[in-house]
Scaffold this motif. Structure first.
Motif, PDB file in Angstrom:
ATOM      1  N   MET A  17       0.803  -1.256   0.037  1.00  0.00           N
ATOM      2  CA  MET A  17       0.284  -0.198  -0.176  1.00  0.00           C
ATOM      3  C   MET A  17       0.849   1.432  -0.074  1.00  0.00           C
ATOM      4  SD  MET A  17      -2.844  -0.837   2.908  1.00  0.00           S
ATOM      5  CE  MET A  17      -3.711   1.051   2.497  1.00  0.00           C
ATOM      6  N   GLU A  18       0.422   2.520  -0.532  1.00  0.00           N
ATOM      7  CA  GLU A  18       1.143   3.796  -0.405  1.00  0.00           C
ATOM      8  C   GLU A  18       0.115   4.518   0.296  1.00  0.00           C
ATOM      9  OE1 GLU A  18       1.657   5.279  -4.294  1.00  0.00           O
ATOM     10  OE2 GLU A  18       3.347   4.072  -4.620  1.00  0.00           O
ATOM     11  N   ILE A  19       0.740   4.990   1.527  1.00  0.00           N
ATOM     12  CA  ILE A  19       0.023   5.845   2.576  1.00  0.00           C
ATOM     13  C   ILE A  19       0.512   7.076   2.656  1.00  0.00           C
ATOM     14  CG2 ILE A  19      -0.749   3.765   3.729  1.00  0.00           C
ATOM     15  CD1 ILE A  19       1.139   4.515   5.921  1.00  0.00           C
ATOM     16  N   ASP A  20      -0.119   8.259   2.962  1.00  0.00           N
ATOM     17  CA  ASP A  20       0.313   9.399   3.236  1.00  0.00           C
ATOM     18  C   ASP A  20       1.361   9.330   4.708  1.00  0.00           C
ATOM     19  OD1 ASP A  20      -1.368   9.996   1.354  1.00  0.00           O
ATOM     20  OD2 ASP A  20      -2.775  11.232   2.660  1.00  0.00           O
ATOM     21  N   CYS A  21       2.242  10.260   4.587  1.00  0.00           N
ATOM     22  CA  CYS A  21       3.144  10.294   5.637  1.00  0.00           C
ATOM     23  C   CYS A  21       2.535  10.846   6.800  1.00  0.00           C
ATOM     24  CB  CYS A  21       4.436  11.069   5.425  1.00  0.00           C
ATOM     25  SG  CYS A  21       5.611  11.155   6.763  1.00  0.00           S
ATOM     26  N   PRO A  22       2.432  10.275   8.215  1.00  0.00           N
ATOM     27  CA  PRO A  22       1.929  10.826   9.243  1.00  0.00           C
ATOM     28  C   PRO A  22       2.708  12.030   9.767  1.00  0.00           C
ATOM     29  CG  PRO A  22       2.779   8.672   9.810  1.00  0.00           C
ATOM     30  CD  PRO A  22       3.063   8.766   8.241  1.00  0.00           C
ATOM     31  N   LYS A  23       4.215  12.174   9.386  1.00  0.00           N
ATOM     32  CA  LYS A  23       4.715  13.246   9.891  1.00  0.00           C
ATOM     33  C   LYS A  23       4.331  14.376   9.071  1.00  0.00           C
ATOM     34  CE  LYS A  23       9.379  14.576  11.386  1.00  0.00           C
ATOM     35  NZ  LYS A  23      10.749  14.443  11.567  1.00  0.00           N
ATOM     36  N   GLU A  27       1.399  13.259   0.374  1.00  0.00           N
ATOM     37  CA  GLU A  27       0.778  12.186  -0.244  1.00  0.00           C
ATOM     38  C   GLU A  27       1.490  10.841  -0.670  1.00  0.00           C
ATOM     39  OE1 GLU A  27      -2.688  12.716  -2.828  1.00  0.00           O
ATOM     40  OE2 GLU A  27      -3.071  14.748  -1.988  1.00  0.00           O
ATOM     41  N   ASP A  28       0.977   9.622  -0.422  1.00  0.00           N
ATOM     42  CA  ASP A  28       1.535   8.598  -0.953  1.00  0.00           C
ATOM     43  C   ASP A  28       3.130   8.598  -0.914  1.00  0.00           C
ATOM     44  OD1 ASP A  28      -1.007   7.640  -1.632  1.00  0.00           O
ATOM     45  OD2 ASP A  28      -0.954   8.331  -3.814  1.00  0.00           O
ATOM     46  N   ALA A  29       3.540   8.862   0.187  1.00  0.00           N
ATOM     47  CA  ALA A  29       5.237   8.916   0.170  1.00  0.00           C
ATOM     48  C   ALA A  29       5.735   7.710   0.809  1.00  0.00           C
ATOM     49  CB  ALA A  29       5.329  10.263   1.289  1.00  0.00           C
ATOM     50  N   LEU A  30       4.841   6.794   1.499  1.00  0.00           N
ATOM     51  CA  LEU A  30       5.138   5.585   2.205  1.00  0.00           C
ATOM     52  C   LEU A  30       4.709   4.421   1.440  1.00  0.00           C
ATOM     53  CD1 LEU A  30       4.958   6.947   5.740  1.00  0.00           C
ATOM     54  CD2 LEU A  30       6.888   5.637   5.001  1.00  0.00           C
ATOM     55  N   GLU A  31       5.638   3.583   0.908  1.00  0.00           N
ATOM     56  CA  GLU A  31       5.116   2.350   0.512  1.00  0.00           C
ATOM     57  C   GLU A  31       5.378   1.419   1.634  1.00  0.00           C
ATOM     58  OE1 GLU A  31       7.657  -0.043  -2.643  1.00  0.00           O
ATOM     59  OE2 GLU A  31       5.961   0.865  -3.738  1.00  0.00           O
ATOM     60  N   VAL A  32       4.105   0.672   1.907  1.00  0.00           N
ATOM     61  CA  VAL A  32       4.178  -0.246   3.000  1.00  0.00           C
ATOM     62  C   VAL A  32       3.807  -1.564   2.831  1.00  0.00           C
ATOM     63  CG1 VAL A  32       2.927  -0.390   5.514  1.00  0.00           C
ATOM     64  CG2 VAL A  32       3.480   1.710   4.749  1.00  0.00           C
ATOM     65  N   PHE A  33       4.676  -2.614   3.142  1.00  0.00           N
ATOM     66  CA  PHE A  33       4.274  -3.850   2.769  1.00  0.00           C
ATOM     67  C   PHE A  33       3.758  -4.523   4.051  1.00  0.00           C
ATOM     68  CE2 PHE A  33       7.768  -2.811   0.187  1.00  0.00           C
ATOM     69  CZ  PHE A  33       7.488  -3.514  -1.023  1.00  0.00           C
ATOM     70  N   ILE A  34       2.603  -5.062   3.924  1.00  0.00           N
ATOM     71  CA  ILE A  34       1.476  -5.811   5.008  1.00  0.00           C
ATOM     72  C   ILE A  34       1.322  -7.043   4.854  1.00  0.00           C
ATOM     73  CG2 ILE A  34      -0.770  -5.332   6.179  1.00  0.00           C
ATOM     74  CD1 ILE A  34      -0.744  -2.549   4.389  1.00  0.00           C
ATOM     75  N   LYS A  35       1.162  -7.905   5.983  1.00  0.00           N
ATOM     76  CA  LYS A  35       0.452  -9.100   6.187  1.00  0.00           C
ATOM     77  C   LYS A  35      -0.091  -9.049   7.412  1.00  0.00           C
ATOM     78  CE  LYS A  35       2.002 -13.993   6.740  1.00  0.00           C
ATOM     79  NZ  LYS A  35       3.272 -14.721   7.095  1.00  0.00           N
ATOM     80  N   ASP A  36      -1.578  -9.553   7.383  1.00  0.00           N
ATOM     81  CA  ASP A  36      -2.377  -9.713   8.366  1.00  0.00           C
ATOM     82  C   ASP A  36      -2.481  -8.413   9.009  1.00  0.00           C
ATOM     83  OD1 ASP A  36      -2.640 -12.378   7.893  1.00  0.00           O
ATOM     84  OD2 ASP A  36      -1.106 -13.079   9.285  1.00  0.00           O
ATOM     85  N   GLY A  37      -2.595  -7.244   8.347  1.00  0.00           N
ATOM     86  CA  GLY A  37      -2.665  -6.047   9.069  1.00  0.00           C
ATOM     87  C   GLY A  37      -1.437  -5.450   9.585  1.00  0.00           C
ATOM     88  N   GLU A  42      10.797  -2.289   7.472  1.00  0.00           N
ATOM     89  CA  GLU A  42      10.725  -0.893   7.609  1.00  0.00           C
ATOM     90  C   GLU A  42      10.258   0.006   6.249  1.00  0.00           C
ATOM     91  OE1 GLU A  42      14.415   0.788   8.720  1.00  0.00           O
ATOM     92  OE2 GLU A  42      14.040   0.320  11.051  1.00  0.00           O
ATOM     93  N   SER A  43       9.271   0.913   6.466  1.00  0.00           N
ATOM     94  CA  SER A  43       9.055   1.771   5.383  1.00  0.00           C
ATOM     95  C   SER A  43       9.326   3.317   5.847  1.00  0.00           C
ATOM     96  CB  SER A  43       7.261   1.679   5.416  1.00  0.00           C
ATOM     97  OG  SER A  43       7.077   0.522   5.033  1.00  0.00           O
ATOM     98  N   ILE A  44      10.072   4.057   4.768  1.00  0.00           N
ATOM     99  CA  ILE A  44      10.667   5.071   5.025  1.00  0.00           C
ATOM    100  C   ILE A  44      10.040   6.271   4.065  1.00  0.00           C
ATOM    101  CG2 ILE A  44      12.664   6.427   4.942  1.00  0.00           C
ATOM    102  CD1 ILE A  44      14.382   3.669   5.335  1.00  0.00           C
ATOM    103  N   CYS A  45       9.639   7.461   4.494  1.00  0.00           N
ATOM    104  CA  CYS A  45       9.055   8.454   3.751  1.00  0.00           C
ATOM    105  C   CYS A  45      10.158   9.068   2.799  1.00  0.00           C
ATOM    106  CB  CYS A  45       8.337   9.579   4.732  1.00  0.00           C
ATOM    107  SG  CYS A  45       7.778  10.925   3.866  1.00  0.00           S
ATOM    108  N   THR A  46       9.849   9.294   1.500  1.00  0.00           N
ATOM    109  CA  THR A  46      10.604   9.621   0.526  1.00  0.00           C
ATOM    110  C   THR A  46      10.794  11.147   0.943  1.00  0.00           C
ATOM    111  OG1 THR A  46       8.588  10.024  -0.785  1.00  0.00           O
ATOM    112  CG2 THR A  46       9.985   8.038  -1.184  1.00  0.00           C
ATOM    113  N   ILE A  52       8.499   3.856   9.337  1.00  0.00           N
ATOM    114  CA  ILE A  52       7.350   3.189  10.024  1.00  0.00           C
ATOM    115  C   ILE A  52       8.085   1.827  10.596  1.00  0.00           C
ATOM    116  CG2 ILE A  52       5.424   1.946   9.978  1.00  0.00           C
ATOM    117  CD1 ILE A  52       4.165   4.413   8.526  1.00  0.00           C
ATOM    118  N   PRO A  53       8.258   1.268  11.443  1.00  0.00           N
ATOM    119  CA  PRO A  53       9.105   0.045  11.859  1.00  0.00           C
ATOM    120  C   PRO A  53       8.294  -1.192  11.402  1.00  0.00           C
ATOM    121  CG  PRO A  53       8.290   0.975  13.888  1.00  0.00           C
ATOM    122  CD  PRO A  53       8.009   1.836  12.732  1.00  0.00           C
ATOM    123  N   GLU A  54       8.982  -2.328  11.429  1.00  0.00           N
ATOM    124  CA  GLU A  54       8.143  -3.713  11.184  1.00  0.00           C
ATOM    125  C   GLU A  54       7.520  -3.921  12.552  1.00  0.00           C
ATOM    126  OE1 GLU A  54       9.405  -8.171  10.180  1.00  0.00           O
ATOM    127  OE2 GLU A  54      11.007  -6.736  10.291  1.00  0.00           O
TER     128      GLU A  54
END
Length: 64
Positions: A17-23, A27-37, A42-46, A52-54
């Motif tokens: 998923m691509e999500i907006d950076c909470p900091k 928009e869509d600055a973080l690419e997050v890999f998810i399994k079971d929610g 780690e996902s790092i804002c571009t 966002i840690p594992e």
């Protein structure tokens, strides 16, 4: 046997998923890999470098 194999395949599926950076709110600055929610790796804002840690439940970032 194949019914259980299909269940295991579904259980091991990962989602990207691509999500907006909470900091920085970029928009869509973080690419997050998810399994079971939960995040995998780690996902790092571009834009600002926020990490966002594992092992984090993604719901806390999608609520706001």
């Amino acid at each position: 046997m194949s019914v259980f194999a299909d269940c295991q395949d579904e259980r091991n599926k990962k989602t990207i998923m691509e999500i907006d950076c909470p900091k920085c709110q970029e928009e869509d600055a973080l690419e997050v890999f998810i399994k079971d929610g939960v995040t995998i790796g780690e996902s790092i804002c571009t834009s600002c470098g926020y990490v966002i840690p594992e092992g984090v439940h993604l719901e806390q970032f999608l609520e706001g």
